[in-house]
Motif scaffolding. Sequence first.
Motif, PDB file in Angstrom:
ATOM      1  N   GLU B  13      28.497  39.803  82.318  1.00  0.00           N
ATOM      2  CA  GLU B  13      27.222  39.205  82.736  1.00  0.00           C
ATOM      3  C   GLU B  13      26.547  38.512  81.549  1.00  0.00           C
ATOM      4  N   GLN B  14      26.671  39.160  80.394  1.00  0.00           N
ATOM      5  CA  GLN B  14      26.122  38.533  79.181  1.00  0.00           C
ATOM      6  C   GLN B  14      26.855  37.214  78.884  1.00  0.00           C
ATOM      7  N   LEU B  15      28.145  37.277  79.102  1.00  0.00           N
ATOM      8  CA  LEU B  15      28.966  36.087  78.876  1.00  0.00           C
ATOM      9  C   LEU B  15      28.505  34.931  79.768  1.00  0.00           C
ATOM     10  N   SER B  16      28.280  35.279  81.019  1.00  0.00           N
ATOM     11  CA  SER B  16      27.833  34.289  81.994  1.00  0.00           C
ATOM     12  C   SER B  16      26.483  33.699  81.581  1.00  0.00           C
ATOM     13  N   ALA B  17      25.570  34.568  81.155  1.00  0.00           N
ATOM     14  CA  ALA B  17      24.241  34.096  80.745  1.00  0.00           C
ATOM     15  C   ALA B  17      24.334  33.263  79.461  1.00  0.00           C
ATOM     16  N   TRP B  18      25.208  33.679  78.594  1.00  0.00           N
ATOM     17  CA  TRP B  18      25.359  32.942  77.330  1.00  0.00           C
ATOM     18  C   TRP B  18      25.885  31.530  77.590  1.00  0.00           C
ATOM     19  N   LEU B  19      26.810  31.436  78.522  1.00  0.00           N
ATOM     20  CA  LEU B  19      27.360  30.129  78.869  1.00  0.00           C
ATOM     21  C   LEU B  19      26.252  29.199  79.381  1.00  0.00           C
ATOM     22  N   ASP B  20      25.259  29.796  80.030  1.00  0.00           N
ATOM     23  CA  ASP B  20      24.144  29.002  80.563  1.00  0.00           C
ATOM     24  C   ASP B  20      23.016  28.834  79.549  1.00  0.00           C
ATOM     25  N   ASP B  21      23.233  29.280  78.346  1.00  0.00           N
ATOM     26  CA  ASP B  21      22.171  29.242  77.319  1.00  0.00           C
ATOM     27  C   ASP B  21      20.965  30.064  77.742  1.00  0.00           C
ATOM     28  N   GLU B  22      21.218  31.160  78.406  1.00  0.00           N
ATOM     29  CA  GLU B  22      20.112  31.968  78.905  1.00  0.00           C
ATOM     30  C   GLU B  22      20.163  33.401  78.376  1.00  0.00           C
ATOM     31  N   LEU B  23      21.016  33.648  77.437  1.00  0.00           N
ATOM     32  CA  LEU B  23      21.111  35.009  76.915  1.00  0.00           C
ATOM     33  C   LEU B  23      20.076  35.218  75.812  1.00  0.00           C
ATOM     34  N   PRO B  24      19.239  36.249  75.940  1.00  0.00           N
ATOM     35  CA  PRO B  24      18.257  36.505  74.881  1.00  0.00           C
ATOM     36  C   PRO B  24      18.958  36.749  73.539  1.00  0.00           C
ATOM     37  N   ARG B  25      18.302  36.307  72.507  1.00  0.00           N
ATOM     38  CA  ARG B  25      18.900  36.388  71.171  1.00  0.00           C
ATOM     39  C   ARG B  25      19.297  37.821  70.807  1.00  0.00           C
ATOM     40  N   ALA B  26      18.503  38.750  71.275  1.00  0.00           N
ATOM     41  CA  ALA B  26      18.778  40.151  70.935  1.00  0.00           C
ATOM     42  C   ALA B  26      20.152  40.593  71.431  1.00  0.00           C
ATOM     43  N   GLU B  27      20.617  39.960  72.507  1.00  0.00           N
ATOM     44  CA  GLU B  27      21.906  40.346  73.090  1.00  0.00           C
ATOM     45  C   GLU B  27      23.063  39.518  72.525  1.00  0.00           C
ATOM     46  N   VAL B  28      22.718  38.423  71.887  1.00  0.00           N
ATOM     47  CA  VAL B  28      23.775  37.501  71.436  1.00  0.00           C
ATOM     48  C   VAL B  28      24.683  38.154  70.389  1.00  0.00           C
ATOM     49  N   ASP B  29      24.060  38.838  69.452  1.00  0.00           N
ATOM     50  CA  ASP B  29      24.836  39.454  68.370  1.00  0.00           C
ATOM     51  C   ASP B  29      25.933  40.367  68.893  1.00  0.00           C
ATOM     52  N   LEU B  30      25.507  41.230  69.813  1.00  0.00           N
ATOM     53  CA  LEU B  30      26.449  42.204  70.359  1.00  0.00           C
ATOM     54  C   LEU B  30      27.563  41.499  71.135  1.00  0.00           C
ATOM     55  N   LEU B  31      27.154  40.514  71.919  1.00  0.00           N
ATOM     56  CA  LEU B  31      28.143  39.781  72.715  1.00  0.00           C
ATOM     57  C   LEU B  31      29.176  39.113  71.806  1.00  0.00           C
ATOM     58  N   ILE B  32      28.662  38.493  70.777  1.00  0.00           N
ATOM     59  CA  ILE B  32      29.564  37.758  69.893  1.00  0.00           C
ATOM     60  C   ILE B  32      30.543  38.702  69.202  1.00  0.00           C
ATOM     61  N   SER B  33      30.022  39.810  68.768  1.00  0.00           N
ATOM     62  CA  SER B  33      30.908  40.755  68.072  1.00  0.00           C
ATOM     63  C   SER B  33      32.017  41.254  69.000  1.00  0.00           C
ATOM     64  N   ARG B  34      31.698  41.371  70.284  1.00  0.00           N
ATOM     65  CA  ARG B  34      32.741  41.803  71.233  1.00  0.00           C
ATOM     66  C   ARG B  34      33.663  40.643  71.599  1.00  0.00           C
ATOM     67  N   LEU B  35      33.046  39.507  71.759  1.00  0.00           N
ATOM     68  CA  LEU B  35      33.803  38.341  72.214  1.00  0.00           C
ATOM     69  C   LEU B  35      34.879  37.917  71.217  1.00  0.00           C
ATOM     70  N   VAL B  36      34.542  37.984  69.948  1.00  0.00           N
ATOM     71  CA  VAL B  36      35.501  37.510  68.947  1.00  0.00           C
ATOM     72  C   VAL B  36      36.767  38.347  68.920  1.00  0.00           C
ATOM     73  N   SER B  37      36.636  39.581  69.379  1.00  0.00           N
ATOM     74  CA  SER B  37      37.804  40.460  69.287  1.00  0.00           C
ATOM     75  C   SER B  37      38.510  40.639  70.628  1.00  0.00           C
ATOM     76  N   SER B  38      38.116  39.872  71.628  1.00  0.00           N
ATOM     77  CA  SER B  38      38.726  40.066  72.943  1.00  0.00           C
ATOM     78  C   SER B  38      39.239  38.756  73.526  1.00  0.00           C
ATOM     79  N   PRO B  39      40.524  38.519  73.408  1.00  0.00           N
ATOM     80  CA  PRO B  39      41.085  37.307  74.022  1.00  0.00           C
ATOM     81  C   PRO B  39      40.853  37.262  75.528  1.00  0.00           C
ATOM     82  N   ALA B  40      40.838  38.419  76.166  1.00  0.00           N
ATOM     83  CA  ALA B  40      40.604  38.446  77.619  1.00  0.00           C
ATOM     84  C   ALA B  40      39.203  37.927  77.941  1.00  0.00           C
TER      85      ALA B  40
END
Lengths: 192, 197
Positions: B13-40
């Motif tokens: 869900e965070q991914l979806s919001a981030w794609l729309d430029d709607e993810l609050p900054r507070a959540e971006v850090d966590l998302l990015i740290s997970r995203l970089v390590s997950s090809p899926a």
Amino acid sequence: MAGTDGDQLLVGRAKRGDRRAFDLLVLKYQQKILNLIMRYVRDQTEALDVSQEAFVKAYRALPGFRGESAFYTWLYRIAINTAKNYLVAQQRKPVEYELDAQDPEYAERNPHLRDEEDPEGLAMQEQLRETLEKAIAELPEELRTAIMLREIEGLSYEEIAAAMDCPVGTVRSRIFRAREAIEVAIRPLTDA
Amino acid sequence: MTTDPDNNPLLDEQLSAWLDDELPRAEVDLLISRLVSSPACQARLARYSLIGSGLRGGPAARASGELAALRLAGRVRAALDEPTGAPQQAAALGPNRTLSYAMAAGLALVAVLLTVVQGPLRRSIGTPVQASAKTVVAAPVPASIRQASLSSQRMTNYLVYHGEYSGLLSARVTESHIINNRPYAAAVQTTDRLPAR
């Protein structure tokens, strides 16, 4: 906008040499950039080459990016210039709609601006479109409305929330659930 | 209990919001740290992106969607991993080196002109200029430049012989200078027909 802040965060990291941060920016915008460049360069292989070059140029130009515009706007301009330079190098004439294409929002919402396509590509696009339409038709009404307002109309979550008379968090959840359902439907096509 | 980043609805869900430029900054850090390590997750991001492109009928949708786009991400990564220092250094060195050569040539030209001009000035104006000219001459001049410098007499001859290439006024000034300056006139008469050494 919160997401733009997110981009700035990634840009800041990429500037400090965090390549993974730039990877994410590529992942986020590759589809848009590829779409954009395919309006200039018809051949998919060439479009991939040009898109790759645009991203590489953007990475190398990052130290000069001061954040006065949104990252995507900046990237968009680099992509257009890269595509035009490519066509000039190939001694091919740039397409005529470039004035319209200068505006990222306009170009994104007006896919008719694209150039003519090859038959195989059209067939693929048709198959994808049919799958998407079917998946969307099967969505509950509130999910369908939310995803259409977002993807077709380009409304922000706040605007969708106002239109649907619900909290922004609900909009976010609905759009995600719609995407999740559609993603399941299109996965066989993308895995093929 | 650890959360599987490849199967995490909250993350998606965070991914979806981030794609729309709607993810609050507070959540971006966590998302990015997970995203970089997950090809899926990255593949899912590409598919979410494809949905929008497909709905709008974008041309990239026909390129089997994520397929082309995922290849693109990998290609960009590979291109950035390639060593690029050498060409960039060469490109940066080119103009600087050219600039250095240009500056050296400019300095050499100034030195030649100073050497050439000092003779007539020394003789026509007198001691104060002589003093300053000495100062200039005292500066070390490379041998090649010394050889290139002309004697004041030969320079005067050159100016007279090639007067047709200069403006009328400057030709007159040169001639009047020669005529009014007896030592020079005498020197020219005796040396201007000599073959160049």
